[in-house]
Design a protein around this motif. Structure first.
Motif, PDB file in Angstrom:
ATOM      1  N   ALA A 152       0.815  -1.204   0.000  1.00 53.49           N
ATOM      2  CA  ALA A 152       0.000   0.000   0.000  1.00 53.49           C
ATOM      3  C   ALA A 152       0.853   1.262   0.000  1.00 53.49           C
ATOM      4  CB  ALA A 152      -0.929  -0.009   1.217  1.00 53.49           C
ATOM      5  N   ASN A 153       0.409   2.257  -0.732  1.00 56.90           N
ATOM      6  CA  ASN A 153       0.985   3.599  -0.692  1.00 56.90           C
ATOM      7  C   ASN A 153      -0.204   4.553  -0.732  1.00 56.90           C
ATOM      8  OD1 ASN A 153       2.075   6.153  -1.276  1.00 56.90           O
ATOM      9  ND2 ASN A 153       3.795   5.276  -2.399  1.00 56.90           N
ATOM     10  N   HIS A 154      -0.661   4.923   0.449  1.00 57.51           N
ATOM     11  CA  HIS A 154      -1.920   5.664   0.549  1.00 57.51           C
ATOM     12  C   HIS A 154      -1.848   7.000  -0.179  1.00 57.51           C
ATOM     13  CE1 HIS A 154      -5.742   6.992   2.166  1.00 57.51           C
ATOM     14  NE2 HIS A 154      -5.160   8.095   2.607  1.00 57.51           N
ATOM     15  N   GLU A 155      -0.751   7.722  -0.032  1.00 60.69           N
ATOM     16  CA  GLU A 155      -0.643   9.038  -0.669  1.00 60.69           C
ATOM     17  C   GLU A 155      -0.685   8.916  -2.188  1.00 60.69           C
ATOM     18  OE1 GLU A 155       2.773  11.089   0.764  1.00 60.69           O
ATOM     19  OE2 GLU A 155       1.894  11.498   2.729  1.00 60.69           O
ATOM     20  N   LEU A 156      -0.016   7.914  -2.724  1.00 55.13           N
ATOM     21  CA  LEU A 156      -0.050   7.694  -4.167  1.00 55.13           C
ATOM     22  C   LEU A 156      -1.460   7.338  -4.616  1.00 55.13           C
ATOM     23  CD1 LEU A 156       1.051   7.255  -6.992  1.00 55.13           C
ATOM     24  CD2 LEU A 156       1.940   5.031  -6.242  1.00 55.13           C
ATOM     25  N   PHE A 157      -2.120   6.465  -3.877  1.00 59.99           N
ATOM     26  CA  PHE A 157      -3.477   6.072  -4.255  1.00 59.99           C
ATOM     27  C   PHE A 157      -4.402   7.286  -4.266  1.00 59.99           C
ATOM     28  CE2 PHE A 157      -7.769   4.582  -3.684  1.00 59.99           C
ATOM     29  CZ  PHE A 157      -7.845   3.534  -4.587  1.00 59.99           C
ATOM     30  N   VAL A 158      -4.311   8.128  -3.256  1.00 61.02           N
ATOM     31  CA  VAL A 158      -5.158   9.320  -3.184  1.00 61.02           C
ATOM     32  C   VAL A 158      -4.866  10.252  -4.356  1.00 61.02           C
ATOM     33  CG1 VAL A 158      -5.627  11.425  -1.856  1.00 61.02           C
ATOM     34  CG2 VAL A 158      -5.529   9.204  -0.700  1.00 61.02           C
ATOM     35  N   PHE A 159      -3.589  10.435  -4.692  1.00 58.40           N
ATOM     36  CA  PHE A 159      -3.225  11.266  -5.844  1.00 58.40           C
ATOM     37  C   PHE A 159      -3.850  10.724  -7.123  1.00 58.40           C
ATOM     38  CE2 PHE A 159      -0.330  11.471  -9.535  1.00 58.40           C
ATOM     39  CZ  PHE A 159      -0.457  12.826  -9.835  1.00 58.40           C
ATOM     40  N   LEU A 160      -3.724   9.425  -7.355  1.00 57.32           N
ATOM     41  CA  LEU A 160      -4.276   8.818  -8.565  1.00 57.32           C
ATOM     42  C   LEU A 160      -5.794   8.953  -8.583  1.00 57.32           C
ATOM     43  CD1 LEU A 160      -2.147   5.535  -8.756  1.00 57.32           C
ATOM     44  CD2 LEU A 160      -1.809   7.641 -10.067  1.00 57.32           C
ATOM     45  N   TYR A 161      -6.425   8.619  -7.480  1.00 57.24           N
ATOM     46  CA  TYR A 161      -7.895   8.618  -7.392  1.00 57.24           C
ATOM     47  C   TYR A 161      -8.444  10.023  -7.645  1.00 57.24           C
ATOM     48  CZ  TYR A 161     -12.358   6.688  -5.699  1.00 57.24           C
ATOM     49  OH  TYR A 161     -13.651   6.227  -5.599  1.00 57.24           O
ATOM     50  N   ASN A 162      -7.870  11.006  -6.971  1.00 58.14           N
ATOM     51  CA  ASN A 162      -8.359  12.378  -7.113  1.00 58.14           C
ATOM     52  C   ASN A 162      -8.065  12.943  -8.502  1.00 58.14           C
ATOM     53  OD1 ASN A 162      -9.354  12.376  -4.512  1.00 58.14           O
ATOM     54  ND2 ASN A 162      -7.594  13.418  -3.635  1.00 58.14           N
ATOM     55  N   SER A 163      -6.932  12.563  -9.078  1.00 57.63           N
ATOM     56  CA  SER A 163      -6.600  13.023 -10.427  1.00 57.63           C
ATOM     57  C   SER A 163      -7.594  12.480 -11.450  1.00 57.63           C
ATOM     58  CB  SER A 163      -5.176  12.592 -10.808  1.00 57.63           C
ATOM     59  OG  SER A 163      -4.217  13.196  -9.972  1.00 57.63           O
ATOM     60  N   ILE A 164      -7.967  11.218 -11.295  1.00 51.46           N
ATOM     61  CA  ILE A 164      -8.932  10.606 -12.210  1.00 51.46           C
ATOM     62  C   ILE A 164     -10.295  11.270 -12.068  1.00 51.46           C
ATOM     63  CG2 ILE A 164     -10.158   8.464 -12.760  1.00 51.46           C
ATOM     64  CD1 ILE A 164      -7.553   7.015 -11.751  1.00 51.46           C
ATOM     65  N   ARG A 165     -10.709  11.541 -10.854  1.00 47.52           N
ATOM     66  CA  ARG A 165     -11.998  12.211 -10.644  1.00 47.52           C
ATOM     67  C   ARG A 165     -11.982  13.615 -11.249  1.00 47.52           C
ATOM     68  NH1 ARG A 165     -14.468  13.285  -5.904  1.00 47.52           N
ATOM     69  NH2 ARG A 165     -16.458  12.898  -6.920  1.00 47.52           N
ATOM     70  N   TYR A 166     -10.870  14.310 -11.117  1.00 47.83           N
ATOM     71  CA  TYR A 166     -10.757  15.637 -11.733  1.00 47.83           C
ATOM     72  C   TYR A 166     -10.883  15.531 -13.251  1.00 47.83           C
ATOM     73  CZ  TYR A 166      -8.830  19.987 -13.498  1.00 47.83           C
ATOM     74  OH  TYR A 166      -8.659  21.163 -14.202  1.00 47.83           O
ATOM     75  N   LEU A 167     -10.155  14.580 -13.829  1.00 44.46           N
ATOM     76  CA  LEU A 167     -10.185  14.396 -15.274  1.00 44.46           C
ATOM     77  C   LEU A 167     -11.607  14.153 -15.759  1.00 44.46           C
ATOM     78  CD1 LEU A 167      -8.660  14.041 -17.981  1.00 44.46           C
ATOM     79  CD2 LEU A 167      -8.353  11.624 -17.370  1.00 44.46           C
ATOM     80  N   ASP A 168     -12.359  13.386 -15.014  1.00 44.32           N
ATOM     81  CA  ASP A 168     -13.738  13.090 -15.405  1.00 44.32           C
ATOM     82  C   ASP A 168     -14.652  14.299 -15.231  1.00 44.32           C
ATOM     83  OD1 ASP A 168     -16.080  11.373 -16.017  1.00 44.32           O
ATOM     84  OD2 ASP A 168     -16.545  11.759 -13.906  1.00 44.32           O
TER      85      ASP A 168
END
Length: 243
Positions: free
Chosen positions: A110-126
């Motif tokens: 697990a890398n929580h900070e990386l996961f949050v970055f990816l998740y939030n970036s994808i939501r922004y893109l959408d």
């Protein structure tokens, strides 16, 4: 043991007549591979259309440390996308960035900070209604922080050229074959210092974007072992760089 975790789809490959092996970056376990049996059959509960690039999932999984391919019990969409699968620019960005992530995300932890970055970036893109033509450049600059090769952002008039070997800006006397030119190095410096809500204030023409993107990918290749050529690069360049 059964676990619940969120996941981000990276890619999938066909396995046998009706099954898939899906590569997912999970919140709890990092990058994992899952067998999805019968996912391409008509009676499947886990429809294959859930496993598209950048899809955000809620998953129930059986996890065993050290196992190459894990088992998936249940899966559903964690977010319903507004535009990501319908907008050709956004879906092409998703394909391009998941190809890159598939090459650089290798950690099965697990890398929580990386996961949050990816998740939030994808939501922004959408969700964004703004132009996304610079999103992939922004994403790649910020991702380096989580991959362990965020550069020394020391650009100045005295150090105007980005050294991709050493991840820093240097003067002309110390420049070499793996340095970006002055113009593109200054743009790269701006990208490293730009927040996501400032992307559409940037002034980058098609030729500059092409050179900066190629420079960033060369930087990744020099810093990340096994970073090979990208099948989707030509699509991104065709869409955003005028072919």
């Amino acid at each position: 043991m059964l676990h619940q975790t969120k996941g981000i789809v990276l890619n999938r490959v066909q396995y046998g007549e009706t099954s898939l092996i899906v590569h997912v970056y999970t919140e709890k376990f990092g990058r994992q591979s899952y067998m999805v049996k019968g996912s391409r059959s008509k009676k499947s509960k886990s429809k294959s259309n859930l496993f598209r690039p950048f899809f955000l999932l809620d998953m129930e999984v059986y996890h065993r440390d050290g196992k190459n391919i894990q088992s998936l019990k249940e899966v559903r969409l964690a977010e319903t996308f507004n535009s990501l699968i319908f907008d050709v620019h956004k879906s092409s960005i998703a394909l391009f960035l998941t190809e890159i992530l598939s090459k650089v995300l290798r950690e099965e932890e697990a890398n929580h900070e990386l996961f949050v970055f990816l998740y939030n970036s994808i939501r922004y893109l959408d969700l964004t209604d703004e132009s996304v033509e610079f999103f992939h450049l922004y994403f790649l600059t910020k991702l380096t922080r989580f991959l362990g090769f965020y550069p020394q952002v020391n650009w100045s008039a005295e150090k105007p050229m980005f050294d991709m070997d050493n991840g820093r800006f240097v003067n002309e006397l110390n420049s070499h074959g793996h340095c970006l030119g002055k113009e593109e190095s200054e743009i790269l410096n701006i990208l490293f210092n730009t927040s996501i809500d400032q992307l559409n204030l940037l002034k980058i023409n098609a030729q500059q974007m092409r050179v900066v993107l190629r420079g960033l990918l060369n930087f990744y290749a020099l810093q990340s072992q096994g970073f090979t050529s990208l099948k989707s690069l030509s699509v991104i360049e065709e869409l955003f760089n005028g072919g």
